[in-house]
Scaffold this motif. Sequence first.
Motif, PDB file in Angstrom:
ATOM      1  N   GLU A 281       0.840  -1.192   0.000  1.00 13.00           N
ATOM      2  CA  GLU A 281       0.000   0.000   0.000  1.00 13.00           C
ATOM      3  C   GLU A 281       0.880   1.248   0.000  1.00 13.00           C
ATOM      4  O   GLU A 281       1.843   1.354   0.767  1.00 13.00           O
ATOM      5  CB  GLU A 281      -0.931   0.018   1.206  1.00 13.00           C
ATOM      6  N   THR A 282       0.537   2.201  -0.862  1.00 10.99           N
ATOM      7  CA  THR A 282       1.248   3.477  -0.950  1.00 10.99           C
ATOM      8  C   THR A 282       0.244   4.606  -0.803  1.00 10.99           C
ATOM      9  O   THR A 282      -0.789   4.621  -1.480  1.00 10.99           O
ATOM     10  CB  THR A 282       1.983   3.611  -2.297  1.00 10.99           C
ATOM     11  N   ASP A 283       0.541   5.550   0.075  1.00 11.47           N
ATOM     12  CA  ASP A 283      -0.303   6.726   0.305  1.00 11.47           C
ATOM     13  C   ASP A 283       0.573   7.968   0.169  1.00 11.47           C
ATOM     14  O   ASP A 283       1.609   8.090   0.849  1.00 11.47           O
ATOM     15  CB  ASP A 283      -0.934   6.683   1.692  1.00 11.47           C
ATOM     16  N   ALA A 284       0.162   8.884  -0.677  1.00  8.73           N
ATOM     17  CA  ALA A 284       0.925  10.111  -0.909  1.00  8.73           C
ATOM     18  C   ALA A 284       0.020  11.317  -0.720  1.00  8.73           C
ATOM     19  O   ALA A 284      -1.149  11.307  -1.134  1.00  8.73           O
ATOM     20  CB  ALA A 284       1.521  10.117  -2.312  1.00  8.73           C
ATOM     21  N   ASN A 285       0.567  12.363  -0.104  1.00  9.16           N
ATOM     22  CA  ASN A 285      -0.206  13.575   0.154  1.00  9.16           C
ATOM     23  C   ASN A 285       0.678  14.809  -0.085  1.00  9.16           C
ATOM     24  O   ASN A 285       1.768  14.906   0.469  1.00  9.16           O
ATOM     25  CB  ASN A 285      -0.750  13.576   1.589  1.00  9.16           C
ATOM     26  N   ASP A 286       0.185  15.712  -0.928  1.00 10.84           N
ATOM     27  CA  ASP A 286       0.853  16.990  -1.181  1.00 10.84           C
ATOM     28  C   ASP A 286      -0.043  18.109  -0.666  1.00 10.84           C
ATOM     29  O   ASP A 286      -1.219  18.208  -1.068  1.00 10.84           O
ATOM     30  CB  ASP A 286       1.115  17.192  -2.673  1.00 10.84           C
ATOM     31  N   PHE A 287       0.511  18.968   0.181  1.00  6.42           N
ATOM     32  CA  PHE A 287      -0.267  20.042   0.788  1.00  6.42           C
ATOM     33  C   PHE A 287       0.393  21.379   0.462  1.00  6.42           C
ATOM     34  O   PHE A 287       1.586  21.573   0.718  1.00  6.42           O
ATOM     35  CB  PHE A 287      -0.352  19.844   2.302  1.00  6.42           C
ATOM     36  N   THR A 288      -0.410  22.277  -0.104  1.00  2.65           N
ATOM     37  CA  THR A 288       0.094  23.595  -0.487  1.00  2.65           C
ATOM     38  C   THR A 288      -0.740  24.676   0.192  1.00  2.65           C
ATOM     39  O   THR A 288      -1.906  24.880  -0.172  1.00  2.65           O
ATOM     40  CB  THR A 288       0.044  23.794  -2.014  1.00  2.65           C
ATOM     41  N   PRO A 289      -0.175  25.396   1.188  1.00  3.84           N
ATOM     42  CA  PRO A 289      -0.900  26.475   1.854  1.00  3.84           C
ATOM     43  C   PRO A 289      -0.485  27.839   1.276  1.00  3.84           C
ATOM     44  O   PRO A 289       0.682  28.082   0.973  1.00  3.84           O
ATOM     45  CB  PRO A 289      -0.445  26.340   3.308  1.00  3.84           C
ATOM     46  N   LEU A 290      -1.453  28.716   1.107  1.00  4.50           N
ATOM     47  CA  LEU A 290      -1.186  30.065   0.623  1.00  4.50           C
ATOM     48  C   LEU A 290      -1.844  31.072   1.557  1.00  4.50           C
ATOM     49  O   LEU A 290      -2.952  30.827   2.059  1.00  4.50           O
ATOM     50  CB  LEU A 290      -1.711  30.262  -0.803  1.00  4.50           C
ATOM     51  N   GLU A 291      -1.180  32.217   1.739  1.00  3.69           N
ATOM     52  CA  GLU A 291      -1.730  33.292   2.570  1.00  3.69           C
ATOM     53  C   GLU A 291      -1.758  34.570   1.738  1.00  3.69           C
ATOM     54  O   GLU A 291      -0.812  34.879   0.993  1.00  3.69           O
ATOM     55  CB  GLU A 291      -0.881  33.491   3.821  1.00  3.69           C
ATOM     56  N   PHE A 292      -2.864  35.294   1.876  1.00  2.23           N
ATOM     57  CA  PHE A 292      -3.011  36.516   1.086  1.00  2.23           C
ATOM     58  C   PHE A 292      -2.131  37.608   1.662  1.00  2.23           C
ATOM     59  O   PHE A 292      -2.144  37.895   2.856  1.00  2.23           O
ATOM     60  CB  PHE A 292      -4.478  36.966   1.083  1.00  2.23           C
TER      61      PHE A 292
END
Length: 807
Positions: free
Chosen positions: A453-464
């Motif tokens: 089993e492979t689980d991948a997560n990409d998280f991109t946060p942006l602030e104004f």
Amino acid sequence: MSLHSFKFKALFLFFSFFVGQVYAQQNGSIRGQIVDEAKDGLEFVAVSLLKLPDSSFVEHAETAANGRFQFPSVAAGEYVIKTNYIGYNEEKRNVTVKVGANENLGVINLSVDSKLLQEVVVEREAPAVQYELDRTVFNITSDVQAMSVNATEVLEQIPMVELDEEGTPSVMGQNLTVLIDGRPSRIYGDNIETVLKLIPSGVIAKVEVITSPSARYTTEQGGIVLNIVTKSERLIGVSGIATMNATTNNNYSPSLNLNITRKKIGFNNSVSFDFDKQTSESSIYRENRVDDLFFTDQQRTGTDIDKDFSYNGNLFYNVNDNNTIGIFFGVGKDTEDENEVLLTRSYNAEGEDISAYRRAINGTEESWQYRGGIDYKRTFENENQVLDLQAYYSTRDDKEIEIFDQESEWEELEHLQHQTSVSEDEGFTFQGDYVHPFGEKSMLEAGIRADWETDANDFTPLEFDPELGDYVIDTELLNDFVSKEKEFTGYLMYRNSFDRFSLQAGARLEKAILKTEQELLNQSYENNFLNLIPTLNLAYRLKNEDNIKFSYSRRVNRPWWRQLNPFVDYSNPEDIQSGNPDLDPEFINSFEASYGKFINQFNLFGSVFYRHSNNPIQRVSTVDGSGVTHTTYQNIGTENYYGLETGASADIIPQWNVRLNVGLRKNEVLGFARENSQISFTGRFSTFFPIWAGFRGYAFVRYRGPRAIAQGKMKGMLISDAGIRKSFFDKKANFSVRISDIFNQRQFSRTLEQENFFQTSDYRRQSRYVSFSISYIFGGLRDSAGDRDRGDGFDQGPGGMEPGMED
């Protein structure tokens, strides 16, 4: 048996055990197997033992899944065996039992009663509850199916099972490994709440609560296994069931199940939709006992709109009488739109505001799931010798977008944030199981299993950024996390029966390798687990057919990737959450003893259990100097769970049944600065009863007592439901109306207390509503041995998720 001898036996149980063995040696036994015209074993055939010459009743039995039955202790003499099964002609066999002899009647063939088959719908149902060696089986009656929309509502009817605020099931306060037809539920989707909502109640045959799992079962997320078994069609023809459900709180759930079966090939289809507009409200109150005492008060209101779809297809081909190949495939889509408002206020001991803000949360999430697999099953000359090979693959793509618009009189608290999370998961499993019988009563079972089993997560946060007038990436919160897990297991299990004594013993060896990587931080973690897991189940049947059971199992609860992911979630600035990549597995030792008594239409069941969890994975919160809570997972201390469960069910009259379950439990969570323990009661009462003009009434009351959790307690809760149902058109159509949570008491409340904080939280979804459900059975079926039309009646229901094969 006289009243005096019964009392003597109850008072001196162990003495009578040995005495009974002496007398048992003078008795004989009768056994046999009942099959249909296609030589398939018939389950739940009523078999009566009558004494000659006057045909007086002696004993009653029902056939097992393979059609076998047994009368284990019969006095010497002349008898007749009589069968009774709706849709089939009655069969009688004379038999002479000699002292100490074991009489085998062999195979008894039942022929179809063609006249009866054309006139009636088969209505015979399995007993509501069956107590087996390692599990309790709850057969889902037509009443329960009619008053439930989906698997979630069916599980609410099952004693022992509890659902949290998200709809995730647990048993006796413990996480579960949830299976659907023996397959892990993760194949059907990552969110168990959604998976359960998309299984229509009409296709569920039974629910198995396996509190002491044998070595056959892997330990994915808990020491207890919950297996939802769907129906499999045994007869030839075209059949199906169409269902439409609607509620006053804007929930609509249409579904269609279609089964097409020929002599060698079958094709089953299941399509489900769900539209759910759900309102919710929650609150958190916290005393921050840091340098200066101050308080935090949060109020959250929101609306979630879920739109879910699932299709599952099964194609199976009977190569010959001994070989079957099946193909499983499916697709699902889940969409969620979330709109919430979070009001937060912090103030000091004098009631003066320290800070306050309004945070609007708008999010959308869309995920696709794809699954497929192949089964091969071979039976040998001895039908109990079976080889079963399975391989299946699943993948999921998920994208979530959230926008946080935070407004405040404190300028430094104003934020406009935008974040995107993209996940890709895939898993492949191969499993092989082999059963080798030794005579009639003993068998050896062995198997292997491999998971990747492979689980991948990409998280991109942006602030104004107001100065730039655009969003910029917050590099401190970027996350790129990959989890790769390999698991290799093998098991060996032995089963045997000695007169009234049954034994099941085995061991499972598990090798798990878990690697996680966070590329942006150039961090990697590896956990390597090797565990030997023994299991033991014992049962003894008394001469009056009462049962005594004892079970022991050792299980392992391994952390999963969401618990290990060190990603920091700032969606609630007052409660920052993250995973812990240093988690170790939790070891659970469980002991259970039970007693079951059956008197005609009445049965009584009681059990005592003890469960000890070492190094449990706990959800832990701490408060920093600014009053912000940080929540993560840790291995802390131990957890003990003690319990006494009793249950009784009875058919007052043929159409009126009552079930009552009561439990007394104590659980302890040790290892924190403030250790928690709680004694509480649990109870469930349900009844279906006739009213008038063919209508049936329904009432259900359940109470869940308070429970100790890490750092605090979970409050109790009382819920009541009521409804009516009626069948039309020769029971082809069913209509029901149900009022859920009549007194609007479904609220999940927690209290946490440690040295530097005290917190209470409440969560409530709209749970009081009226639901309407109508289902229609269509199609005609023929017996597999001929061309007799079954019309609209069928006893096994439409095709489910795994047709034509046993688990």
